[in-house]
Design a protein around this motif. Structure first.
Motif, short mmCIF file in Angstrom:
data_model
loop_
_atom_site.label_atom_id
_atom_site.label_comp_id
_atom_site.label_asym_id
_atom_site.label_seq_id
_atom_site.Cartn_x
_atom_site.Cartn_y
_atom_site.Cartn_z
N LEU A 1 3.59 6.49 -6.69
CA LEU A 1 2.75 7.41 -7.47
C LEU A 1 3.28 8.83 -7.34
CD1 LEU A 1 0.20 7.75 -9.17
CD2 LEU A 1 -1.09 8.08 -7.07
N VAL A 2 3.59 9.23 -6.11
CA VAL A 2 4.11 10.58 -5.89
C VAL A 2 5.45 10.76 -6.61
CG1 VAL A 2 5.00 12.15 -4.13
CG2 VAL A 2 2.91 10.87 -3.70
N ALA A 3 6.36 9.79 -6.42
CA ALA A 3 7.68 9.91 -7.04
C ALA A 3 7.59 9.80 -8.56
CB ALA A 3 8.62 8.84 -6.49
N VAL B 1 0.84 -1.21 0.00
CA VAL B 1 0.00 0.00 0.00
C VAL B 1 0.87 1.26 0.00
CG1 VAL B 1 -1.63 1.35 1.36
CG2 VAL B 1 -1.97 -1.12 1.08
N PHE B 2 1.88 1.27 0.90
CA PHE B 2 2.69 2.48 1.01
C PHE B 2 3.62 2.65 -0.19
CE2 PHE B 2 1.20 2.23 5.35
CZ PHE B 2 0.91 3.56 5.59
N TYR C 1 10.90 1.48 -7.57
CA TYR C 1 10.63 0.74 -8.81
C TYR C 1 9.23 1.06 -9.34
CZ TYR C 1 14.94 -1.77 -8.09
OH TYR C 1 16.26 -2.06 -7.94
N VAL C 2 8.27 1.16 -8.40
CA VAL C 2 6.91 1.51 -8.81
C VAL C 2 6.91 2.88 -9.49
CG1 VAL C 2 4.61 2.08 -7.94
CG2 VAL C 2 5.80 0.08 -7.06
N ALA C 3 7.72 3.80 -8.96
CA ALA C 3 7.79 5.16 -9.54
C ALA C 3 8.19 5.08 -11.00
CB ALA C 3 8.79 6.01 -8.75
N LEU D 1 10.89 -1.91 3.06
CA LEU D 1 10.35 -2.57 1.87
C LEU D 1 9.55 -1.59 1.02
CD1 LEU D 1 9.16 -6.02 3.25
CD2 LEU D 1 10.98 -5.61 1.60
N ALA D 2 8.75 -0.73 1.68
CA ALA D 2 7.91 0.23 0.94
C ALA D 2 8.79 1.23 0.20
CB ALA D 2 6.97 0.96 1.89
#
Lengths: 250, 307
Positions: free
Chosen positions: B129-131, B122-123, B192-194, B185-186
């Motif tokens: 998303l922000v990054a 979640v985090f 990578y999500v960014a 972990l977040a």
């Protein structure tokens, strides 16, 4: 219609544009569009027609000069561009419909998000707009399920859903199969007849001749020639325009 | 025909594994494993403080009186009494046992891994998303910060980051091991999500943003209603891969005082001396987690494909 009496909606004065890579897009362009007028802009590709059109709602910046739309300076930095754009509809060559929404949702999204109207009446109004462009039965279709001509008609209806004062058309039929061109032009003709103020960048000479109040010829970032359609096409007093018309009307 | 080849290769592989274990004279003792997943040991009731025990005559309840203080508690509902009347007990001594099925250490570890991964997921999504938006921002400060974050995190090993979070950040901010682990972990996955989200946004044609803007939407409105929904659909497969990695990477937090599935596995190996069985079981349990996630994402993809 007495042209000089109507209020000026678009005023372009000495506008110049140089792109970041140094290419000159517009040179000293001046143009006036009054309420209810249909102005067609023609010219060879790369002549700055689309660039000019896109500066009118600030999708493109300008380097010099001044553009006033609906009495507001578009590039002065003080105008509320989001607000101004709600009054200026735009139709793109490549439709740019939102692929994740149905036709009806495409129409309803911006009015709902920008918050101009209540949802209940909005749905009815958008249904009516789809009917107006002849697509009442396609309300629940996604863009991918529509033909090019149908997509462009939805795009026109989407722009109209904001109830704009001015409509800008950027080569609206250039990406269409030849047999789909007329269904889009017919919708635009209806709009013109209803008195919508329109700026149309197009290669459709027949449309310009039949519908425009004035035709503007651009070449190399400049407005070379501008006249009412009959003299423009019958007896152009410009060698460059003559050469261009000779090419496209062959 | 090819299905047969598939099965054949798997069977040959299985036989090879078996033969290999025979060569090292390994005795398989699968019967030792189930008790570490779920067992009948029951739960023990422990003394909350030092004190004397008074057992009721019917032996159905006992009262604990604090040694140096006035607290006293009555404990009931147990099945086996482990102390006698008048006994002196100390804090944490077992007083009684309640029988019944309880989760073994491997199940508890699995639950910890699941909790850890879910919180981190979640985090990391929010952070990513922000990054990710920061990576396409025109503001140099925002762009610079987002880029530094991504490069810093992607350029250092996760294990090192976990140590930093546990020993430095965790100590300074007085974080629990769980919070420090989930945060590490977040932060790691978020980088990578960014990049995945940035690529997703950039894959949406510019005309979409232009069309939305020409209708009077602001940039955030256009992002929220036009660009991000389309980008999300496109990034779903790589995001799923990243989150599967997250579940697997969570095994690295076992270096902290956190008993996740991997740490539980190590502890069980220490008490059973059956490393092969334990690690195969642990691997299978990870597979259950990641497989469930894959399945869920595939479902979601199918549903989104209809629009």
């Amino acid at each position: 219609m007495t042209e000089s009496a109507a209020e000026v909606l678009i005023e372009v004065r000495d506008v110049g544009k140089v792109f970041a890579n140094g290419v000159v897009g517009l040179k000293q362009v001046s143009m006036t569009v009054r309420r209810g007028e249909v102005v067609c802009i023609i010219g060879p590709s790369g002549s700055g027609k689309s660039t000019l059109l896109r500066t009118l709602n600030a999708l493109e910046t300008i380097t010099s000069g001044e553009i006033q739309v609906l009495g507001q300076s578009v590039h002065g930095g003080k105008a509320n561009l989001n607000r101004l754009r709600t009054h200026v509809g735009m139709v793109f060559q490549s439709f740019n419909l939102f692929p994740h929404k149905t036709a009806l949702e495409n129409l309803m999204l911006a009015p709902r998000v920008v918050g101009k109207v209540a949802t209940s009446e909005l749905r009815e109004r958008c249904q009516a707009l789809l009917a107006k462009v002849g697509l009442a039965d396609k309300a629940d279709a996604h863009p991918a399920q529509l033909s090019g001509g149908q997509q462009q008609r939805v795009a026109i209806a989407r722009a109209l859903a904001m109830q704009p004062d001015i409509m800008l058309f950027d080569e609206p039929t250039s990406a269409l199969d030849p047999e789909k061109v007329n269904e889009v032009l017919d919708v635009m003709k209806v709009l013109a007849r209803e008195g919508m103020t329109m700026c149309v960048v197009t290669h459709e000479m027949g449309f310009a001749r039949a519908v425009a109040d004035r035709v503007v010829f651009m070449e190399a970032g400049e407005i070379v020639y501008e006249d009412r359609p009959e003299p423009f096409f019958e007896a152009p007093r410009s060698e460059r325009l003559k050469a261009f018309l000779g090419q496209v009307l062959k | 025909m090819w299905y047969g080849v598939y099965v054949l290769v798997l069977v040959v592989f299985g036989i090879a594994v078996h033969a290999a274990s025979d060569r090292v004279a390994y005795t398989w003792r699968w019967d030792r494993i189930p008790q570490y997943i779920v067992n009948n040991d029951g739960t023990e009731m422990r003394a909350p403080y030092d004190g004397f025990v008074a057992v009721a005559p019917d032996k159905k309840s006992l009262t604990l009186k604090e040694l140096r203080g006035s607290r006293h508690d009555t404990i009931t509902g147990f099945d086996v009494l482990l102390v006698g009347d008048g006994d002196l007990v100390f804090q944490n001594d077992a007083l009684a046992r309640k029988s019944g099925l309880v989760a073994g250490p491997l199940t508890l570890g699995l639950w910890m891994t699941l909790k850890l991964s879910a919180v981190a997921l979640v985090f990391s999504m929010l952070l990513g998303l922000v990054a990710g938006l920061g990576r396409i921002a025109r503001n140099p400060a925002v762009y610079g910060l987002a880029t530094t974050y991504v490069e810093l995190i992607r350029g250092t090993p996760l294990l090192v980051q976990i140590f930093i979070f546990y020993f430095f950040v965790g100590t300074v901010l007085k974080l629990s091991a769980f919070t420090a682990g989930a945060a590490a972990l977040a932060v790691f996955t978020g980088a990578y999500v960014a990049e995945i989200i940035r690529a997703g946004i950039e894959s949406i044609p510019r005309g979409q943003m232009e069309a939305a803007r020409s209708l009077g939407m602001s940039v955030p409105q256009a992002m929220r209603h036009v660009v991000l929904p389309q980008a999300f659909k496109k990034t779903l497969p790589p995001l799923a891969g990243q989150f599967i990695n997250l579940i697997k990477d969570s095994s690295l937090v076992s270096v902290m005082a956190l008993t996740d599935l991997t740490k539980a596995g190590r502890e069980v190996v220490a008490s059973t001396f059956s490393p092969f069985e334990v690690w195969f079981t642990v691997a299978l349990m990870y597979l259950v987690l990641t497989g469930t996630l894959s399945l869920f994402v595939r479902r979601l993809e199918k549903r989104l494909a209809h629009d």
